[in-house]
Design a protein around this motif. Structure first.
Motif, PDB file in Angstrom:
ATOM      1  N   THR A  75       0.931  -1.328  -0.028  1.00  0.00           N
ATOM      2  CA  THR A  75      -0.008  -0.025  -0.038  1.00  0.00           C
ATOM      3  C   THR A  75       0.756   1.172   0.122  1.00  0.00           C
ATOM      4  O   THR A  75       0.269   2.419  -0.004  1.00  0.00           O
ATOM      5  CB  THR A  75      -1.084   0.103   1.282  1.00  0.00           C
ATOM      6  N   ALA A  76       1.957   1.256   0.346  1.00  0.00           N
ATOM      7  CA  ALA A  76       3.043   2.255   0.360  1.00  0.00           C
ATOM      8  C   ALA A  76       2.773   3.008   1.499  1.00  0.00           C
ATOM      9  O   ALA A  76       3.063   4.259   1.683  1.00  0.00           O
ATOM     10  CB  ALA A  76       3.128   3.118  -0.972  1.00  0.00           C
ATOM     11  N   ARG A  77       1.942   2.851   2.578  1.00  0.00           N
ATOM     12  CA  ARG A  77       1.720   3.573   3.606  1.00  0.00           C
ATOM     13  C   ARG A  77       2.918   3.320   4.811  1.00  0.00           C
ATOM     14  O   ARG A  77       3.154   1.984   4.922  1.00  0.00           O
ATOM     15  CB  ARG A  77       0.422   3.076   4.133  1.00  0.00           C
ATOM     16  N   TYR A  78       2.832   4.118   5.655  1.00  0.00           N
ATOM     17  CA  TYR A  78       3.879   4.182   6.748  1.00  0.00           C
ATOM     18  C   TYR A  78       3.184   4.042   7.873  1.00  0.00           C
ATOM     19  O   TYR A  78       2.028   4.364   8.419  1.00  0.00           O
ATOM     20  CB  TYR A  78       4.707   5.495   6.699  1.00  0.00           C
ATOM     21  N   ARG A  79       3.787   3.335   9.073  1.00  0.00           N
ATOM     22  CA  ARG A  79       3.660   3.283  10.484  1.00  0.00           C
ATOM     23  C   ARG A  79       4.995   3.533  11.251  1.00  0.00           C
ATOM     24  O   ARG A  79       5.881   3.184  10.814  1.00  0.00           O
ATOM     25  CB  ARG A  79       2.887   2.094  10.745  1.00  0.00           C
ATOM     26  N   LEU A  80       4.701   3.255  12.645  1.00  0.00           N
ATOM     27  CA  LEU A  80       5.969   3.224  13.457  1.00  0.00           C
ATOM     28  C   LEU A  80       6.597   2.155  13.191  1.00  0.00           C
ATOM     29  O   LEU A  80       6.092   1.052  13.091  1.00  0.00           O
ATOM     30  CB  LEU A  80       5.376   3.512  14.953  1.00  0.00           C
ATOM     31  N   GLY A  81       7.927   2.045  13.430  1.00  0.00           N
ATOM     32  CA  GLY A  81       8.860   0.926  13.269  1.00  0.00           C
ATOM     33  C   GLY A  81       9.099   0.409  14.494  1.00  0.00           C
ATOM     34  O   GLY A  81       9.017   0.935  15.626  1.00  0.00           O
ATOM     35  N   ARG A  82       9.482  -0.825  14.416  1.00  0.00           N
ATOM     36  CA  ARG A  82       9.807  -1.831  15.649  1.00  0.00           C
ATOM     37  C   ARG A  82      11.163  -1.158  16.373  1.00  0.00           C
ATOM     38  O   ARG A  82      11.246  -1.647  17.559  1.00  0.00           O
ATOM     39  CB  ARG A  82       9.873  -3.111  15.287  1.00  0.00           C
ATOM     40  N   ALA A  83      11.904  -0.578  15.547  1.00  0.00           N
ATOM     41  CA  ALA A  83      13.190  -0.284  16.360  1.00  0.00           C
ATOM     42  C   ALA A  83      13.058   0.751  17.542  1.00  0.00           C
ATOM     43  O   ALA A  83      13.798   0.866  18.464  1.00  0.00           O
ATOM     44  CB  ALA A  83      14.130   0.399  15.213  1.00  0.00           C
ATOM     45  N   LEU A  84      11.826   1.376  17.672  1.00  0.00           N
ATOM     46  CA  LEU A  84      11.685   2.338  18.763  1.00  0.00           C
ATOM     47  C   LEU A  84      11.285   1.687  19.897  1.00  0.00           C
ATOM     48  O   LEU A  84      11.686   2.333  21.097  1.00  0.00           O
ATOM     49  CB  LEU A  84       9.987   3.287  18.289  1.00  0.00           C
ATOM     50  N   GLY A 105      19.401  -0.031  23.749  1.00  0.00           N
ATOM     51  CA  GLY A 105      20.628   0.515  23.022  1.00  0.00           C
ATOM     52  C   GLY A 105      20.262   0.205  21.563  1.00  0.00           C
ATOM     53  O   GLY A 105      20.941   0.690  20.694  1.00  0.00           O
ATOM     54  N   GLY A 106      18.953   0.158  21.207  1.00  0.00           N
ATOM     55  CA  GLY A 106      18.534   0.090  20.056  1.00  0.00           C
ATOM     56  C   GLY A 106      19.061  -0.815  18.879  1.00  0.00           C
ATOM     57  O   GLY A 106      18.830  -1.025  17.640  1.00  0.00           O
ATOM     58  N   LEU A 107      19.485  -2.175  19.536  1.00  0.00           N
ATOM     59  CA  LEU A 107      19.977  -3.283  18.698  1.00  0.00           C
ATOM     60  C   LEU A 107      19.670  -4.515  19.373  1.00  0.00           C
ATOM     61  O   LEU A 107      20.073  -4.785  20.460  1.00  0.00           O
ATOM     62  CB  LEU A 107      21.153  -3.027  17.992  1.00  0.00           C
ATOM     63  N   ASP A 108      18.756  -5.359  18.920  1.00  0.00           N
ATOM     64  CA  ASP A 108      18.656  -6.760  19.352  1.00  0.00           C
ATOM     65  C   ASP A 108      20.177  -7.412  19.226  1.00  0.00           C
ATOM     66  O   ASP A 108      20.780  -7.537  18.302  1.00  0.00           O
ATOM     67  CB  ASP A 108      17.778  -7.534  18.530  1.00  0.00           C
ATOM     68  N   VAL A 109      20.223  -8.320  20.224  1.00  0.00           N
ATOM     69  CA  VAL A 109      21.596  -9.084  20.332  1.00  0.00           C
ATOM     70  C   VAL A 109      21.659 -10.231  18.987  1.00  0.00           C
ATOM     71  O   VAL A 109      22.682 -10.339  18.582  1.00  0.00           O
ATOM     72  CB  VAL A 109      21.833  -9.714  21.759  1.00  0.00           C
ATOM     73  N   ASN A 110      20.552 -10.615  18.953  1.00  0.00           N
ATOM     74  CA  ASN A 110      20.685 -11.604  17.843  1.00  0.00           C
ATOM     75  C   ASN A 110      20.748 -10.893  16.641  1.00  0.00           C
ATOM     76  O   ASN A 110      21.473 -11.531  15.677  1.00  0.00           O
ATOM     77  CB  ASN A 110      19.195 -12.463  17.829  1.00  0.00           C
ATOM     78  N   GLU A 111      20.608  -9.770  16.430  1.00  0.00           N
ATOM     79  CA  GLU A 111      20.706  -8.942  15.018  1.00  0.00           C
ATOM     80  C   GLU A 111      21.959  -8.791  14.932  1.00  0.00           C
ATOM     81  O   GLU A 111      22.870  -8.911  13.950  1.00  0.00           O
ATOM     82  CB  GLU A 111      19.811  -7.749  14.771  1.00  0.00           C
ATOM     83  N   LEU A 112      22.587  -8.446  15.978  1.00  0.00           N
ATOM     84  CA  LEU A 112      24.153  -8.184  16.191  1.00  0.00           C
ATOM     85  C   LEU A 112      25.006  -9.256  15.861  1.00  0.00           C
ATOM     86  O   LEU A 112      25.936  -9.353  14.740  1.00  0.00           O
ATOM     87  CB  LEU A 112      24.483  -7.516  17.466  1.00  0.00           C
ATOM     88  N   ARG A 113      24.736 -10.557  16.315  1.00  0.00           N
ATOM     89  CA  ARG A 113      25.465 -11.706  16.142  1.00  0.00           C
ATOM     90  C   ARG A 113      25.407 -12.029  14.627  1.00  0.00           C
ATOM     91  O   ARG A 113      26.259 -12.269  13.992  1.00  0.00           O
ATOM     92  CB  ARG A 113      24.547 -12.579  17.005  1.00  0.00           C
ATOM     93  N   SER A 114      24.077 -12.219  14.044  1.00  0.00           N
ATOM     94  CA  SER A 114      23.884 -12.399  12.702  1.00  0.00           C
ATOM     95  C   SER A 114      24.724 -11.690  11.755  1.00  0.00           C
ATOM     96  O   SER A 114      25.071 -12.144  10.745  1.00  0.00           O
ATOM     97  CB  SER A 114      22.263 -12.536  12.429  1.00  0.00           C
TER      98      SER A 114
END
Length: 255
Positions: A60-69, A75-84
């Motif tokens: 739809t090209a519509r926006y909403r708030l992101g999960r990073a908030l 600290g703004g970053l999931d440890v699993n994301e950092l590891r991967s």
């Protein structure tokens, strides 16, 4: 007195607008609501999407708030994301340095090892993943404390325990070491946590330069250091290159 930064004010307004309603918004709706040119609203939304603070529905090209908030508090970053994102670079660093590689994040007054690559020489080694190591007496910890004044103050107030005769236990000496880390972009620790062991580490950065972790090598001091008990220049270069590579990956969208 310094003036306000208009782009931050506008980004804040966009976030508040996205948070106000239950549905997603089109670029034009955001622009109309805030009295912005459509191109300006689109640029703000794309930037917020890049850092994870906004999400766009591709249908739809519509926006909403992101999960990073939701991750701002940790600290703004999931440890699993950092590891991967760091796995391949950590393996490469272990191969090139022929030393064990560890990635850590701050946790309380210590550092939690979230990833560990064995030294690639076939010797028997213990897995360090999940281990909590002292922040003030390790290269990973000094790297992380150098860029987090609140954490550094917490560690100092908790008391700088001595693990060896070389452990930094004076707050002014630690402050000087952290300042040196910021100046040169990496930290070392020699005989400070475990006798005869040394490490060198560098910061891993996310969007805007935020330090979200550290990567380093750890091993016998006579291999990690030169005759003056300074980390070997080649190791420092390899560690910093790995940290920079991971940082680039963290700020690039995945395909």
């Amino acid at each position: 007195m310094p003036g306000m930064i208009q782009s931050i004010e506008r980004s804040s307004a966009v976030l508040r607008l996205l948070a106000a309603g239950p549905g997603r918004l089109r670029v034009k709706e955001v622009a109309d609501a805030l009295g912005l040119p459509k191109s300006t609203a689109h640029s703000i939304l794309r930037t917020l999407e890049h850092v994870g603070f906004a999400e766009q529905d591709p249908r739809t090209a519509r926006y909403r708030l992101g999960r990073a908030l939701l991750d701002l508090g940790n600290g703004g970053l999931d440890v699993n994301e950092l590891r991967s994102r760091a796995l391949d670079w950590a393996d490469t660093l272990a191969t090139r340095s022929v030393e064990a590689v560890r990635i850590g994040v701050l946790e309380g007054t210590g550092v939690r090892v979230v990833h560990h690559v064995f030294r690639p020489d076939g010797t028997t080694q213990a897995m360090d993943t999940g281990l909590i190591i002292p922040a003030h007496a390790t290269s990973l910890g000094k790297t992380l404390l150098a860029y987090d004044a609140t954490a550094a103050d917490t560690v100092i107030r908790a008391g700088l325990a001595a693990y060896t005769r070389r452990t930094v236990t004076d707050r002014r000496e630690l402050a000087a070491a952290l300042a040196e880390t910021r100046r040169q972009g990496w930290a070392d620790a020699v005989d400070e946590w475990q006798p005869g062991r040394a490490g060198v580490a560098a910061p891993i950065r996310s969007f805007g330069g935020l330090v979200v972790g550290a990567i380093g090598v750890y091993g016998p001091a006579d291999r990690v250091c030169d005759g003056r008990l300074r980390p070997r220049a080649a190791l420092v270069e390899q560690v910093c290159a790995a940290a920079n590579a991971i940082s680039r990956d963290l700020t690039e969208p995945r395909s």
